[in-house]
Design a protein around this motif. Sequence first.
Motif, PDB file in Angstrom:
ATOM      1  N   ASP A 133       0.849  -1.183   0.000  1.00  0.00           N
ATOM      2  CA  ASP A 133       0.000   0.000   0.000  1.00  0.00           C
ATOM      3  C   ASP A 133       0.891   1.241   0.000  1.00  0.00           C
ATOM      4  O   ASP A 133       1.502   1.591   1.003  1.00  0.00           O
ATOM      5  N   ASP A 136       0.816   3.859   2.727  1.00  0.00           N
ATOM      6  CA  ASP A 136       1.120   3.414   4.086  1.00  0.00           C
ATOM      7  C   ASP A 136       2.630   3.247   4.290  1.00  0.00           C
ATOM      8  O   ASP A 136       3.060   2.425   5.094  1.00  0.00           O
ATOM      9  N   THR A 153       3.181   2.432  11.060  1.00  0.00           N
ATOM     10  CA  THR A 153       3.060   3.503  10.071  1.00  0.00           C
ATOM     11  C   THR A 153       2.330   4.707  10.654  1.00  0.00           C
ATOM     12  O   THR A 153       1.694   4.629  11.705  1.00  0.00           O
ATOM     13  N   ASN A 155      -0.265   5.855   9.624  1.00  0.00           N
ATOM     14  CA  ASN A 155      -1.698   5.538   9.578  1.00  0.00           C
ATOM     15  C   ASN A 155      -2.097   4.570  10.685  1.00  0.00           C
ATOM     16  O   ASN A 155      -3.201   4.023  10.673  1.00  0.00           O
ATOM     17  N   GLN A 156      -1.176   4.320  11.630  1.00  0.00           N
ATOM     18  CA  GLN A 156      -1.438   3.453  12.790  1.00  0.00           C
ATOM     19  C   GLN A 156      -1.646   1.991  12.394  1.00  0.00           C
ATOM     20  O   GLN A 156      -2.431   1.270  13.019  1.00  0.00           O
ATOM     21  N   ASN A 157      -0.915   1.544  11.383  1.00  0.00           N
ATOM     22  CA  ASN A 157      -0.959   0.145  10.967  1.00  0.00           C
ATOM     23  C   ASN A 157       0.352  -0.538  11.321  1.00  0.00           C
ATOM     24  O   ASN A 157       1.430   0.050  11.160  1.00  0.00           O
ATOM     25  N   TYR A 159       3.114  -3.549  10.762  1.00  0.00           N
ATOM     26  CA  TYR A 159       3.641  -4.493   9.772  1.00  0.00           C
ATOM     27  C   TYR A 159       4.794  -5.273  10.386  1.00  0.00           C
ATOM     28  O   TYR A 159       5.452  -4.806  11.326  1.00  0.00           O
ATOM     29  N   LEU A 184       1.036  -6.828   6.555  1.00  0.00           N
ATOM     30  CA  LEU A 184       0.150  -6.166   7.516  1.00  0.00           C
ATOM     31  C   LEU A 184      -0.274  -7.155   8.600  1.00  0.00           C
ATOM     32  O   LEU A 184      -0.797  -8.224   8.314  1.00  0.00           O
ATOM     33  N   LYS A 187      -4.481  -3.328  12.148  1.00  0.00           N
ATOM     34  CA  LYS A 187      -4.723  -1.896  11.982  1.00  0.00           C
ATOM     35  C   LYS A 187      -5.087  -1.250  13.320  1.00  0.00           C
ATOM     36  O   LYS A 187      -5.348  -1.930  14.292  1.00  0.00           O
ATOM     37  N   ASN A 188      -5.098   0.089  13.324  1.00  0.00           N
ATOM     38  CA  ASN A 188      -5.475   0.888  14.489  1.00  0.00           C
ATOM     39  C   ASN A 188      -4.591   0.569  15.697  1.00  0.00           C
ATOM     40  O   ASN A 188      -5.070   0.345  16.800  1.00  0.00           O
ATOM     41  N   ASN A 205      -3.674  -1.238  20.846  1.00  0.00           N
ATOM     42  CA  ASN A 205      -4.472  -0.356  19.998  1.00  0.00           C
ATOM     43  C   ASN A 205      -4.883   0.900  20.764  1.00  0.00           C
ATOM     44  O   ASN A 205      -4.571   1.072  21.940  1.00  0.00           O
ATOM     45  N   LYS A 501       0.298  11.733   5.393  1.00  0.00           N
ATOM     46  CA  LYS A 501      -0.208  10.713   4.470  1.00  0.00           C
ATOM     47  C   LYS A 501       0.091  11.098   3.021  1.00  0.00           C
ATOM     48  O   LYS A 501      -0.759  10.996   2.141  1.00  0.00           O
TER      49      LYS A 501
END
Length: 599
Positions: A133, A136, A153, A155-157, A159, A184, A187-188, A205, A501
């Motif tokens: 992505d 990201d 990231t 974006n709060q993801n 990996y 990934l 998320k969050n 989270n 972003k």
Amino acid sequence: MNEILFFGQNFYPNLFKNEPDSITKPIQFKFENENENENENEKQIKQISTGFFSIVFLFENGKAIEYLNEEEYLKYSNQNLEKIQIEENIQKVTVGYYNEAILTKEGNVFAKGYNINPKNPKEFINISSLIEDTNDRIIQDIVSGYGTIYLLTSNQNAYGIGSNQYGQLGFDSETLKKTEKPILMMKNISKIFSGNCSDHVFLLNSNQELFGCGSNYDGQLGLGKSRKQEKKIQKLTKIQNIPEGKIIDIKCANFHSIMLTENENENENPKRKFYSCGNYQYNGLGKNKNTYEFTEIKSSLFEKDDNILDFSCGQEHTLILTSNSKLIGFGDNLYGELGTGDTVEQLIPIQIELPKLRFNENISNYHVSCGNAQSFLYYSPPSFSNLEEDLIKLFQRKEFCNISFKTKNEEIIEAHKLILKYRLNQNQNQISKLQEIISNKSIKESNQIFEMIYSNNSKINLKLYSEIKEIINSNEKIEETMKRIYLNENENEKDFIIERKEKQYKFPKLILIMRSELYRGMFLSVTNDKSNKVTDYSELSNKSFQIFEYWIYSNQIKDEIQITKEIINEIEIGIDYFQLNQTNPNLFDLLINKFNNQN
């Protein structure tokens, strides 16, 4: 000048040529410079990251050097000091077992290691560019584990890349043994926790829910005794029965995990507490029995007025640094990694005698870093950057945002809490009216009014609402103005650019006003908490903030201001406590120079 103390295993890599293999008491560490024209000792240390086969030193100038172990498996050719050849400014380093990762100012991550780049394990490659992505690929944090590197990231993801031998990537290890590109995991996510020798990981989270996966041979995931027989947890699993309070940090070792929490109840002492889980026989729990859920590490060494500043876990030992200048440790001590002067293991926390520290009055600027069986205690003052870098970091953190604007394309732009001060302070008439209303109200009603003014979401009765309706309407107009600014609808209000972003947003000079007002509240709160270190709290806070505010706008200190030692201490406490970044020149240098000239 630097202050770096070392103790523990003096090989893998060999740091001291004329010292024994086991250094049981802290000794001063100095760099061996291959090029005498480049004196690394004059560079200020920002971070030390200690792994199994290498140690990386990061300096304030964004450069890093490493000591490498002669290990055929990684095809390293020597144990000498080497520069890390990365053109971008380095912000953070993390060293694991057979891997290293570097986070740059631009949000890129360069990494090396057998599980990252098996064809050439000593070559750094940009692993963030391998994220599928493309939206990201801006990274805000990195963590290393046993053959695995984790990325968080903007974006709060979360990996992961590298080994999945124990399911530490959250996937079945038979299906996915390892990956050479980030995948990934969840998320969050607000924080990732692992360790330099750890083959398990925790993800936290934004709702303070904790998830874990990877090795659970010794119950180090804290899932409970009933799940201890599950040697591998190959799917991210929610950790139940976690301690009360906000999770500040978790350090992971081979066979155990240690959690630091903070209780937000002001009446409870100590506010910060340690919890651990795993196998005590490997000496890392701070207890004398196995625990398969996070249970508190209790010790009289953790005093009520003593704040936990930093802690670190090696493979089988732990070091803790407190605000009362105490170094506390427990665990394995085979090579003297506890710094006690002997090689006797310690199951429960003990206090370690420290030599006289060069910057002892600034103990909050010291840090600990533990490797396999090695330990560092080092001085690293707060880092200072320019205003725009400071604001970028603030704007990228969701916990600082509480107002959202929606663009025409349905994109959500999160507005910063900084605007709240501006919503009142830009209109002095509004403040006067508010003060007049509040002066006749109860504390409960006053709080409701402030909550309504600042967030527009308070439950308030109709009579009270009618009294502050004019103020609220005025705030709605202010919010419309701020919306135009955030959405770039007025060219005249633009000043400097912030990228989020991979998109650009422009902000006005008025943020300077809001920034200084925000810091005023920070200084007032921190000096209140640290009242034992200042004299006249109210007067001194005001003077200190006037100095700070003037410096924000001009990078100068007014000639007529008399600088006292108390003022220097207070500003230093505030900046260090909140880790505030600053523009050059350094405020401390200006203050101290002026203080010396006046005295």
